[in-house]
Design an enzyme around this catalytic site. Structure first.
Site, PDB file in Angstrom:
ATOM      1  N   LYS A 288       6.110 -15.373  -4.254  1.00 21.88           N
ATOM      2  CA  LYS A 288       5.706 -14.101  -3.668  1.00 21.88           C
ATOM      3  C   LYS A 288       4.323 -14.646  -3.236  1.00 21.88           C
ATOM      4  CE  LYS A 288       3.649 -10.767  -6.086  1.00 21.88           C
ATOM      5  NZ  LYS A 288       2.261 -10.455  -5.398  1.00 21.88           N
TER       6      LYS A 288
ATOM      7  N   ASP B 262       4.713  -9.652   0.246  1.00 27.22           N
ATOM      8  CA  ASP B 262       4.408  -8.644  -0.484  1.00 27.22           C
ATOM      9  C   ASP B 262       3.060  -8.174   0.354  1.00 27.22           C
ATOM     10  OD1 ASP B 262       3.826  -6.552  -2.287  1.00 27.22           O
ATOM     11  OD2 ASP B 262       3.006  -7.806  -3.620  1.00 27.22           O
TER      12      ASP B 262
ATOM     13  N   HIS C 181       2.516   0.401   5.269  1.00 27.73           N
ATOM     14  CA  HIS C 181       2.286   1.570   5.158  1.00 27.73           C
ATOM     15  C   HIS C 181       1.378   2.075   6.361  1.00 27.73           C
ATOM     16  CE1 HIS C 181       1.015   5.134   2.297  1.00 27.73           C
ATOM     17  NE2 HIS C 181       1.626   5.677   3.259  1.00 27.73           N
ATOM     18  N   ASP C 182       2.170   2.622   7.239  1.00 23.00           N
ATOM     19  CA  ASP C 182       1.915   2.989   8.551  1.00 23.00           C
ATOM     20  C   ASP C 182       2.931   4.034   9.345  1.00 23.00           C
ATOM     21  OD1 ASP C 182       0.270   3.372  10.747  1.00 23.00           O
ATOM     22  OD2 ASP C 182      -0.441   1.093  10.390  1.00 23.00           O
TER      23      ASP C 182
ATOM     24  N   SER D 220       4.717   1.450  13.842  1.00 19.82           N
ATOM     25  CA  SER D 220       4.115   0.175  13.477  1.00 19.82           C
ATOM     26  C   SER D 220       4.732  -0.650  12.171  1.00 19.82           C
ATOM     27  CB  SER D 220       2.492   0.779  13.062  1.00 19.82           C
ATOM     28  OG  SER D 220       1.812   1.268  14.126  1.00 19.82           O
TER      29      SER D 220
ATOM     30  N   GLN E 106      -3.913  -5.043 -14.529  1.00 19.38           N
ATOM     31  CA  GLN E 106      -2.722  -4.229 -14.408  1.00 19.38           C
ATOM     32  C   GLN E 106      -2.705  -3.296 -15.673  1.00 19.38           C
ATOM     33  OE1 GLN E 106       0.098  -7.521 -13.753  1.00 19.38           O
ATOM     34  NE2 GLN E 106       0.414  -6.500 -11.997  1.00 19.38           N
TER      35      GLN E 106
ATOM     36  N   ARG F 114      -0.214 -15.744 -12.974  1.00 20.85           N
ATOM     37  CA  ARG F 114      -1.101 -16.872 -13.668  1.00 20.85           C
ATOM     38  C   ARG F 114      -0.308 -17.576 -14.649  1.00 20.85           C
ATOM     39  NH1 ARG F 114      -3.676 -12.118 -12.956  1.00 20.85           N
ATOM     40  NH2 ARG F 114      -5.429 -12.014 -11.510  1.00 20.85           N
TER      41      ARG F 114
END
Length: 232
Positions: A32, A60, A64-65, A69, A192, A213
């Site tokens: 990712k 990733d 969001h538009d 777009s 998180q 990680r």
């Protein structure tokens, strides 16, 4: 190799990302990448990682538009042969439909999978209610948005380990569930809020697990995979 494991390359340094791919390509099913790697290096980073051995790239960028777009963004990303990419479900039905239409234009065999993001794993109920003004319970909110995503032709959704069971029950077997925030039992949660155990996440219905990680910085990948219970 475990095809259900996606290793997150959370670095802006291309050389570091390439080295991680070369070290882990025989152990995980995909890699990712996000803003940290694509902004300084461009989408050409996809080809560089593929040359290093990354067969599947999960882009990733959480588009969001407005619908046009996002459709253009999906088309340009798909030209690089990415395997999967994210869009925000809250962009609405028209945005998701436009994104799905662009993805389908690349053909069933080569098109990217589109997965929808509802509530980031860094957020909790307090933030959702007190700061965003959303009165539904977090899990109920995610279930409703996930159903909306599938209804508007996305291939699946992203959710934490906490919501997998409810979302799987709501969207059925055809929707892909990608779960980030997977940790070793003794691992740090970092930024998180909603994290989980890999074995339980898969048992609850996740298709893919995103691990960062714990894999990328592991001095002994075989041992880490064993600790995660993900050896194959």
């Amino acid at each position: 190799m475990n095809r259900q494991i996606i290793c997150a390359l959370d670095t802006p340094h291309l050389d570091e990302a390439i080295a991680t791919v070369r070290r882990l390509k025989d152990h995980v099913g995909a890699f990712k990448i996000g803003h940290a790697l694509t902004l300084p290096n461009g989408l050409e980073v996809v080809e560089r990682l593929r040359d290093a051995g990354a067969d599947r790239i999960f882009l990733d960028l959480k588009f969001h538009d407005i619908p046009n777009s996002v459709a253009l963004a999906v088309r340009e990303a798909a030209k690089h042969g990415v395997w999967m990419m994210t869009v925000h479900i809250t962009g609405g039905p028209h945005m998701m439909a436009a994104a799905a239409e662009q993805a389908r234009a690349f053909g069933e065999e080569t098109r990217p999978l589109l997965v929808g993001v509802s509530v980031l794993t860094s957020l909790d109920q307090h933030f959702l209610t007190e700061h965003l003004g959303i009165n539904r319970e977090l899990e109920e909110h995610m279930v409703q948005l996930s159903k909306l995503a599938i209804e508007n032709e996305l291939d699946g959704v992203v959710c934490s380990a906490h919501e997998i069971k409810s979302i799987r029950a709501a969207i059925g077997p055809r929707g892909v569930i990608v779960t980030p925030g997977i940790r070793l039992a003794q691992g740090d949660t970092h930024d998180q809020k909603r994290v989980g155990d890999p074995g339980q996440a898969l048992a609850d219905g996740a298709d893919y697990l995103v691990i960062g990680r714990a894999l990328a910085s592991s001095p002994d990948i075989e041992q880490t995979m064993a600790q995660l219970g993900m050896t194959r």
